[in-house]
Design a protein around this motif. Structure first.
Motif: not given
Ligand SMILES: Cc1cc2nc3c(=O)[nH]c(=O)nc-3n(C[C@H](O)[C@H](O)[C@H](O)COP(=O)(O)OP(=O)(O)OC[C@H]3O[C@@H](n4cnc5c(N)ncnc54)[C@H](O)[C@@H]3O)c2cc1C
Length: 231
Positions: A71-95
């Motif tokens: 569904x995300x893929x579909x929305x990126x295709x049909x509504x590119x002015x409303x839905x945009x891809x964003x880069x996310x980060x997941x930090x992993x600490x020793x704890x």
């Protein structure tokens, strides 16, 4: 004369307008009743993510994640002015409870379920680039993963879907408060308030898209209906 609809949808949030769009596209006569304004409920108060549900992998809801990613893929295709891809980060600490290998397996599975393509890229951020990640605490940092999900303006998206539904023939009454409905043999008689007047119409089907108000709406249906819990 009393107006007659195939569907009356109560609630102009993302679910209500989505149902209206799909029903209008299928050729049904649709009326949406919204008591305040489009997206005035939770549909303007979300985290604004169009995500594939990475966290649902932990509860093994693979088919849900698969569906959300597509569904995300579909929305990126049909509504590119409303839905945009964003880069996310997941930090992993020793704890951090989730160890790096678990995150890698999760992101790998997320990529497989999303199919091939640039939207499912993931990997680790090289140690020498950590300082470029604004605000990241690097003490005891072991690994940083990146992956992609999408973001939107939820209220704008809701209004755009309603506009599309209207272009397919759906009607919107706003502000219009649903007051109640009486179930009859071939549908229901719906009462709502519009501009200080009580209006009555007929519908074959009533859609309760009231979000947090769904139970309140259900209680206005006569004879009373059982609430089916959704797991
Ligand atoms: C903090 C938070 C973060 C979230 N983050 C995300 C996210 O990042 N991504 C995501 O996909 N989802 C997210 N969600 C979930 C998402 O916001 C909801 O699933 C979605 O907005 C629900 O939409 P809805 O149409 O069911 O309800 P709503 O948007 O609440 O719509 C219900 C509508 O019904 C109307 N209504 C109520 N009673 C009546 C009546 N008697 N007559 C007429 N109209 C009536 C209300 O005015 C309202 O507009 C989040 C939710 C929360 C709470």
């Amino acid at each position: 004369m009393t107006e007659s609809w195939d569907l009356v949808v109560v609630g102009g949030g993302i679910h209500g307008v989505g149902v209206a769009q799909a029903a209008a596209a299928a050729g049904h006569r649709v009326l949406v009743l919204e008591k305040t304004a489009l997206a005035s409920g939770t549909s303007s108060r979300s985290s604004k993510l169009i995500h594939g549900g990475l966290r649902y992998l932990e509860s093994y809801e693979l088919s849900l994640v698969y569906e959300c990613l597509h569904e995300r893929e579909l929305l990126l295709q049909v509504a590119p002015d409303l839905v945009e891809l964003k880069r996310f980060h997941i930090p992993i600490y020793q704890y951090t409870r989730r160890r790096p290998w678990i995150v890698r397996v999760g992101l790998g599975l997320y990529a497989v379920l999303g199919g091939v393509g640039p939207d499912v890229r993931f990997g680790t951020v090289p140690r020498h680039d950590w300082s470029q990640l604004d605000g990241l605490v690097t003490d005891e940092l072991e690994e940083v993963y990146f992956y992609f999900d999408a973001q939107t303006d939820d209220a704008l998206l809701t209004r755009a879907v309603m506009k599309s539904a209207q272009s397919l023939g759906a009607e919107l009454a706003v502000p219009a408060r649903f007051l109640g409905c009486q179930l009859v043999e071939d549908g229901c008689v719906v009462r709502y308030e519009r501009e200080g007047r009580q209006v009555e119409c007929q519908a074959r089907v009533l859609i309760n898209a009231g979000g947090p108000w769904a139970n309140e709406i259900l209680q206005l249906v006569s004879p009373s209906q059982e609430c089916l819990a959704v797991e």
